[in-house]
Scaffold this active site. Sequence first.
Site, PDB file in Angstrom:
ATOM      1  CG  ASP A   1      33.937 -11.706 -36.443  1.00 15.35           C
ATOM      2  OD1 ASP A   1      33.329 -10.905 -35.066  1.00 15.35           O
ATOM      3  OD2 ASP A   1      33.848 -12.655 -37.178  1.00 15.35           O
TER       4      ASP A   1
ATOM      5  CG  ASN B   1      24.755  -8.302 -32.874  1.00 19.42           C
ATOM      6  OD1 ASN B   1      25.485  -7.869 -34.397  1.00 19.42           O
ATOM      7  ND2 ASN B   1      25.832  -9.872 -32.799  1.00 19.42           N
TER       8      ASN B   1
END
Length: 263
Positions: free
Chosen positions: A36, A84
């Site tokens: 991340d 996503n």
Amino acid sequence: MAIFAPVLERPEDIHEALKQRIDPRRVPRHIAIIMDGNGRWAERQGEHRVVGHANGVRSVREALVACREIGVEHLTLYAFSTENWNRPKAEVDALMDLLVRTVVGELEELNANGVRLNTIGDTNALPESCRTTLLEAIAATAQNDKITITLALSYSARWELVGMVRAIAQEVKEGRLRPEAITEATVAERLSTAGIPDPELLIRTSGEHRISNFLLWQIAYAELWFTPVMWPDFRKEHLFQAVIDYQCRERRFGLISEQVTPG
Ligand code: FPP
């Protein structure tokens, strides 16, 4: 006699010093990573988010090499979540393109180092070129046995759990499975990670303290390690630090301390 500990400056010396502190008998068999911070890393430098993803590829390599060096058998990376898909199309396209280029570009290196490639997730949702490249690379690395890298692509744990429930319900409906015969193993065998040991260590970068729909069943007993380091800055030494920290923890699995370390 040296009074002060030597100052280590070269990255390879730092790696070696950290590696020395790892007990080879208690290395996790499986490490999972929520990569991340790519977007924020890039934006902080006034770059497009995609530049962060491109720089994250080096971190993937570093994590893999570090795992291979200390004998980790499985490395699972959260590369693209079901959620996503909702990102801007240009970013999704760039990520798919990067994935294809990385897999093609690294294939020789993967084979030279005994790395087997695997994927989990709804890979049917990926663009055709991506699927084909992945399938070819999976086949080309299938015989490698030093370490398996599993890319979670179009993956979410809830998607996986729904699939598992559907599979079990179907088998019960068809009379192939009795409800009272369902065990933890029945569930584990119907997840996309069937045959892979549960991760003992889960790492998340970028300072976020969330699981974000990743391997919810499999991380029941995992140790969690969070770091503020953004994924493009993640290096071997961070992985070694996570393993050292993991080895300092007492894993009790619901028992009391004396039961885990008698005497
Ligand atoms: C999270 O950062 C990262 C991703 C969604 C993608 C990770 C992809 C790579 C490292 C590139 C290639 C990968 C492989 C396996 C070849 P983010 O975009 O969520 O960052 P943010 O939280 O700062 O927005």
